[in-house]
Write a protein that holds these residues in place. Structure first.
Motif, PDB file in Angstrom:
ATOM      1  N   VAL A 192      -3.553  -1.109   3.159  1.00 39.83           N
ATOM      2  CA  VAL A 192      -3.333  -1.251   4.425  1.00 39.83           C
ATOM      3  C   VAL A 192      -3.772  -0.045   4.822  1.00 39.83           C
ATOM      4  O   VAL A 192      -3.264   1.055   4.657  1.00 39.83           O
ATOM      5  CB  VAL A 192      -1.960  -1.912   4.690  1.00 39.83           C
ATOM      6  N   VAL A 193      -4.809  -0.054   6.162  1.00 38.08           N
ATOM      7  CA  VAL A 193      -5.060   1.068   6.857  1.00 38.08           C
ATOM      8  C   VAL A 193      -4.818   1.006   8.170  1.00 38.08           C
ATOM      9  O   VAL A 193      -4.544   0.062   8.873  1.00 38.08           O
ATOM     10  CB  VAL A 193      -6.695   1.402   6.601  1.00 38.08           C
ATOM     11  N   SER A 194      -4.616   1.886   8.946  1.00 35.01           N
ATOM     12  CA  SER A 194      -4.200   1.760  10.537  1.00 35.01           C
ATOM     13  C   SER A 194      -5.531   2.481  11.212  1.00 35.01           C
ATOM     14  O   SER A 194      -6.186   3.668  11.019  1.00 35.01           O
ATOM     15  CB  SER A 194      -3.014   2.607  10.616  1.00 35.01           C
ATOM     16  N   GLU A 195      -5.687   1.651  12.308  1.00 35.52           N
ATOM     17  CA  GLU A 195      -6.494   2.422  13.435  1.00 35.52           C
ATOM     18  C   GLU A 195      -6.062   2.255  14.762  1.00 35.52           C
ATOM     19  O   GLU A 195      -5.797   1.135  15.272  1.00 35.52           O
ATOM     20  CB  GLU A 195      -7.766   1.518  13.543  1.00 35.52           C
ATOM     21  N   GLY A 196      -5.041   3.057  14.935  1.00 38.96           N
ATOM     22  CA  GLY A 196      -4.257   3.376  16.388  1.00 38.96           C
ATOM     23  C   GLY A 196      -3.081   2.383  15.850  1.00 38.96           C
ATOM     24  O   GLY A 196      -2.477   2.778  14.788  1.00 38.96           O
ATOM     25  N   PRO A 197      -2.835   1.370  16.810  1.00 33.63           N
ATOM     26  CA  PRO A 197      -1.645   0.702  16.351  1.00 33.63           C
ATOM     27  C   PRO A 197      -2.008  -0.547  15.554  1.00 33.63           C
ATOM     28  O   PRO A 197      -1.163  -1.330  15.133  1.00 33.63           O
ATOM     29  CB  PRO A 197      -1.098   0.180  17.868  1.00 33.63           C
ATOM     30  N   ARG A 255      -5.697  -4.788   6.516  1.00 32.98           N
ATOM     31  CA  ARG A 255      -6.064  -4.977   4.847  1.00 32.98           C
ATOM     32  C   ARG A 255      -7.245  -4.543   4.503  1.00 32.98           C
ATOM     33  O   ARG A 255      -8.396  -5.471   4.810  1.00 32.98           O
ATOM     34  CB  ARG A 255      -5.589  -6.400   4.430  1.00 32.98           C
ATOM     35  N   VAL A 256      -7.741  -3.826   3.623  1.00 38.19           N
ATOM     36  CA  VAL A 256      -8.978  -3.492   3.153  1.00 38.19           C
ATOM     37  C   VAL A 256      -8.739  -3.502   1.568  1.00 38.19           C
ATOM     38  O   VAL A 256      -8.118  -2.937   0.961  1.00 38.19           O
ATOM     39  CB  VAL A 256      -8.984  -1.816   3.457  1.00 38.19           C
ATOM     40  N   GLU A 257      -9.948  -4.394   1.019  1.00 34.29           N
ATOM     41  CA  GLU A 257      -9.900  -4.279  -0.339  1.00 34.29           C
ATOM     42  C   GLU A 257     -11.195  -3.671  -1.017  1.00 34.29           C
ATOM     43  O   GLU A 257     -12.206  -3.765  -0.819  1.00 34.29           O
ATOM     44  CB  GLU A 257     -10.500  -5.897  -0.780  1.00 34.29           C
ATOM     45  N   LEU A 258     -10.662  -2.395  -1.428  1.00 37.35           N
ATOM     46  CA  LEU A 258     -11.638  -1.358  -2.109  1.00 37.35           C
ATOM     47  C   LEU A 258     -12.568  -1.596  -3.026  1.00 37.35           C
ATOM     48  O   LEU A 258     -13.680  -0.999  -3.387  1.00 37.35           O
ATOM     49  CB  LEU A 258     -10.739  -0.093  -2.493  1.00 37.35           C
ATOM     50  N   ARG A 259     -12.057  -2.730  -3.913  1.00 34.41           N
ATOM     51  CA  ARG A 259     -12.721  -3.190  -4.919  1.00 34.41           C
ATOM     52  C   ARG A 259     -14.118  -4.047  -4.602  1.00 34.41           C
ATOM     53  O   ARG A 259     -14.890  -4.154  -5.385  1.00 34.41           O
ATOM     54  CB  ARG A 259     -12.155  -3.800  -6.017  1.00 34.41           C
ATOM     55  N   GLN A 260     -14.335  -4.256  -3.400  1.00 33.73           N
ATOM     56  CA  GLN A 260     -15.378  -5.165  -2.868  1.00 33.73           C
ATOM     57  C   GLN A 260     -16.565  -4.350  -2.880  1.00 33.73           C
ATOM     58  O   GLN A 260     -16.467  -3.293  -2.323  1.00 33.73           O
ATOM     59  CB  GLN A 260     -15.126  -5.828  -1.387  1.00 33.73           C
TER      60      GLN A 260
END
Length: 135
Positions: A23-28, A32-37
């Motif tokens: 899980v990454v944040s951009e401001g508030p 969900r980011v799937e790094l293996r994609q």
């Protein structure tokens, strides 16, 4: 050029293990980011300015997010106080991913956000973000 599972298996990790998702944040806003994609991890960095604009300009508006992908533009509109966001995408997988992103926003903002599977009538929208990048 490799694609899909074959491309994922050929990725090289220099140290440690790559988690399936983070899980990454951009401001508030949380995503969900799937790094293996191999191609699209779930968040396009080149639409960051559009997400910021939506967050600053969506208050009280109904937003229709066509080609929603994982719904980051809709999440930005929700974070900016949109009255309603409708996410549309041809891919069930990406809409389900968007539903996971929505759950992160509900947790982050303490709001009872709901995921509606389809629009129920002809509705009017003030903001309709369109993007050639698929998000």
């Amino acid at each position: 050029r490799k694609a899909g599972v074959e491309a994922r298996e050929s990725n090289t990790v220099l140290w440690g293990e790559t988690p399936e998702a983070v899980v990454v944040s951009e401001g508030p806003i949380k995503f969900r980011v799937e790094l293996r994609q191999p191609r699209n991890p779930g968040l396009f960095l080149d639409t960051r300015e559009l997400r910021t604009w939506l967050r600053l300009n969506a208050e009280g508006k109904n937003v229709l997010n066509l080609f929603a992908y994982t719904g980051s533009l809709g999440m930005a509109a929700l974070a900016g106080g949109a009255r309603e966001v409708v996410q549309v995408d041809v891919s069930r997988r990406y809409l389900e991913w968007g539903e996971k992103n929505l759950a992160l926003q509900a947790e982050a903002f303490g709001l009872p956000l709901q995921f509606r599977k389809q629009a129920t009538s002809a509705e009017s929208y003030e903001n309709v973000p369109l993007s050639e990048t698929g998000e």
